[in-house]
Scaffold this motif. Structure first.
Motif, short mmCIF file in Angstrom:
data_model
loop_
_atom_site.label_atom_id
_atom_site.label_comp_id
_atom_site.label_asym_id
_atom_site.label_seq_id
_atom_site.Cartn_x
_atom_site.Cartn_y
_atom_site.Cartn_z
N GLY A 1 0.83 -1.21 0.00
CA GLY A 1 0.00 0.00 0.00
C GLY A 1 0.87 1.25 0.00
O GLY A 1 0.62 2.21 -0.76
N TRP A 2 1.90 1.26 0.85
CA TRP A 2 2.83 2.40 0.89
C TRP A 2 3.51 2.59 -0.47
O TRP A 2 3.60 3.70 -0.98
CB TRP A 2 3.89 2.16 1.98
N TRP A 3 3.95 1.48 -1.07
CA TRP A 3 4.66 1.55 -2.35
C TRP A 3 3.75 2.05 -3.47
O TRP A 3 4.14 2.91 -4.27
CB TRP A 3 5.22 0.17 -2.69
N MET A 4 2.52 1.55 -3.53
CA MET A 4 1.60 1.97 -4.59
C MET A 4 1.31 3.48 -4.47
O MET A 4 1.20 4.18 -5.47
CB MET A 4 0.29 1.18 -4.51
N PHE A 5 1.22 3.97 -3.23
CA PHE A 5 0.97 5.40 -3.04
C PHE A 5 2.19 6.23 -3.45
O PHE A 5 2.06 7.27 -4.10
CB PHE A 5 0.58 5.70 -1.59
N GLN A 6 3.39 5.76 -3.08
CA GLN A 6 4.61 6.49 -3.46
C GLN A 6 4.73 6.56 -4.98
O GLN A 6 5.08 7.62 -5.54
CB GLN A 6 5.86 5.80 -2.88
#
Length: 650
Positions: free
Chosen positions: A389-394
């Protein structure tokens, strides 16, 4: 190192290759044997029970599979009443997850006849719902499961389903070879079809199979479609004249093979989530992949190639499909280290630091990482949800494209029993987070609704290692998730950061979310009902517990009855279902615990989480508090000894 697959190597469609190939009322049959000899119409001796005799007679009239018909005759001849009652006592229940049961004879099992009956009902229901069914059609995929004793296999069942639909003039897109489950919803959306069928039992034991259904919106079905299909099945039990004619169906002009086109289009579509191609080409990270005797190998290799990642090392003993799952006790990467033993060995041999593991139908993904100590860490589904989730947002944040959505139109989703880490990220970063009922059917349908409103759905996940990283597939997808994880790992490595370190960074920034999930096995439905009824009448009628082993309870939500103490009118906001058990307790210390039954397995699960505010980094204290809370829930709410519950196998 595994060879890079070439799309041209994938075999052309060969029709001869395929040629050979919620709760209904239980009608519990009496177990008492009546020693009375009555000649049944089919020449067999009576079982002593007229309803069972009738069920057997009808079965033998309809069933053209010599193996299952012979098995039923043999049971009658041997007076195997308990076996007959198991096979004919109650028809498999068609729900939102479709069907999932053991392969074998009778209405309670997956076999040629029950597949035909199910597809006839599904076809009849589709005819009611779509006036253009004969123009648009249905896609059918299958995994590699097989059950030689009953002559059943996923390929055989898929061909029979195709036969039924083609007999009614419905175009069928039947994959000519095994495919991952995500390819079916992708095909429904990509080709604009009315529906999709996937024949798979996912990570269930080897004797099981399943029949999963997708609607025209590309998501799994939700109510009321399940009830409508179940009713249509009951009205179409007698095989239609051409339902058994697989040979004729496979020669029909209505039959199409989408394999080549869909594989190419899928690999092209997921490339929109590739943001570091040059870095991928030059990465030194070594990754091992296992498909656990399932379908994933060729597709994950192709997805890595689409991202210009070096192909992962394949676990040789597990890369080819094998319905016996010979190297594992449970073909489920969610069970952790036991499934990954061979992966650890290969990674140690090749110097790889990360392992990716798909379940047999490749819709789930597990990840493990080698620690500095030399030990392997298998991440939980919630931890991977936080990382991905963090990666997709970044990646979204750094995109510079025309027409990029405003952050106010960006959404992430997770199921109500999954970690609330995405909510914490959303609150701080300014996008929307929503939770849904358990299961990707709810997340997929909600994602479609949001997309139809012009919103961007970046990511959705459930704690059972299921991730939707691309809106092209409105379901969990372990293939695209594997490629995206490969790029994520490569990016972190370029900055000398591990997944474990990045996870700690996420928790330090957005607050620690510590989870502990497990289950008890229980085959007795009466015990399950008694356990949950006790919680609903804890201190007298219609009263829930106010504390558990010294932990004060501040709120209760019961999605079986529709009660929610947090709402002004005490009515739950999320949809409720009387056909499954699900109660969530919120505790004064910030803990949340959900107890629920599984829709596909004989399990009573629990999901617990302790959420801390950013800055509270006393991890050991948080873990100890959650352990104590779980112990109290097990002791006071589950009462495993009293209820004869079997703990999760180690």
């Amino acid at each position: 190192m595994a060879d890079k697959p070439d799309i041209s190597e994938i075999s052309q469609f060969d029709k001869t290759k395929l040629k050979k190939t919620e709760t209904q009322e239980k009608n519990t049959l009496p177990t008492k044997e009546i020693p009375k000899k009555i000649n049944m119409e089919n020449g067999l001796e009576s079982t002593g029970d007229s309803r069972l005799d009738q069920a057997v007679t009808q079965w033998l009239l309809y069933d053209k599979n010599p193996k299952t018909a012979a098995a039923v005759r043999s049971m009658v001849k041997d007076k195997a009443l308990s076996e007959l009652q198991r096979c004919f006592g109650a028809r498999m229940e068609f729900g939102t997850a479709g069907l999932r049961a053991a392969m074998g004879p009778g209405v309670s099992c997956m076999n040629d006849l029950t597949i035909i009956q199910t597809t006839q009902g599904f076809c009849a229901y589709l005819e009611q719902c779509f006036t253009d069914l004969k123009q648009r059609g249905v896609v059918i995929g299958f995994d590699a499961r097989a059950h030689p004793p009953s002559g059943g296999s996923s390929k055989r069942f898929a061909c029979l389903a195709a036969s039924v639909l083609i007999s009614r003039g419905v175009p069928v897109y039947l994959f000519s070879d095994i495919t991952p489950t995500p390819y079916v919803p992708f095909t429904v959306s990509h080709l604009g079809l009315c529906a999709g069928i996937m024949v798979t039992a996912s990570h269930n034991p080897k004797q099981d199979n399943g029949y999963k259904v997708y609607w025209a919106n590309g998501a799994q079905i939700i109510p009321p479609h399940d009830k409508g299909i179940a009713a249509a099945i009951e009205q179409n039990l007698e095989p239609w004249p051409e339902s058994w004619d697989t040979d004729g169906a496979l020669q029909s002009s209505l039959l199409n093979d989408p394999y080549q086109d869909i594989h190419r289009e899928y690999c092209q579509t997921i490339q929109q989530h590739c943001f570091h191609r040059e870095l991928n080409k030059n990465t030194k990270v070594k990754i091992v992949h296992t498909s656990v005797h399932g379908v994933g190998h060729i597709f994950v290799q192709a997805a890595f190639k689409a991202f210009d990642l070096h192909p992962p090392y394949a676990v040789e003993e597990q890369k080819d499909p094998d319905p016996e799952f010979p190297t594992v006790k449970y073909p489920n990467p969610e069970e952790g280290e036991g499934v990954l033993t061979l992966s650890f060995a290969l990674a140690d041999k090749e110097g790889a630091t990360v392992i990716l593991a798909n379940d047999p139908d490749a819709d789930r993904l597990a990840i493990a990482e080698k620690q500095k100590s030399g030990q392997w860490r298998v991440f939980s589904g919630n931890e991977l949800g936080a990382l991905l989730g963090w990666w997709m947002f970044q990646c979204w944040k750094q995109q510079k494209v025309e027409g990029k959505a405003s952050i106010k139109d960006v959404y992430m989703l997770s199921s109500t029993v999954s970690s609330k880490i995405l909510r914490a990220i959303a609150v701080k970063e300014g996008f929307h987070f929503e939770e849904t009922l358990t299961g990707f059917k709810w997340m997929g349908n909600r994602a479609r609704e949001l997309m139809d409103q012009g919103k961007t759905v970046l990511f959705a996940f459930e704690e059972a290692i299921g991730y939707m990283c691309s809106h092209a597939v409105l379901d969990k997808d372990g293939v695209s998730a594997a490629a995206i994880a490969g790029e994520f790992v490569s990016y972190l490595a370029s900055k000398n950061i591990t997944l474990s370190h990045q996870l700690r960074t996420v928790y330090e920034e957005y607050g620690y979310h510590i989870t502990k999930n497990s289950y008890f096995i229980c085959h007795n439905q009466d015990t399950i009902k008694r356990l949950f009824d006790r919680l609903r009448n804890y201190d007298g009628e219609n009263s829930y517990p106010k504390e558990c082993g010294g932990f004060a309870i501040t709120a209760v939500r019961d999605l079986t009855t529709g009660y929610d103490s947090n709402q002004p009118d005490n009515k739950a906001v999320l949809p409720t279902s009387k056909s499954s058990q699900m109660i969530t307790f919120t505790f004064a210390n910030g803990g949340v615990a959900t107890m629920r039954t599984s829709g596909t397995e004989p399990k009573i699960k629990y999901y617990t989480e302790l959420c801390a505010a950013p800055g509270n980094s006393d991890l050991n204290q948080l873990k100890a508090e959650l352990d104590n809370l779980v112990d109290a829930i097990v002791e006071h709410f589950y009462q495993p000894e009293k209820n004869n519950l079997t703990p999760r196998p180690e």
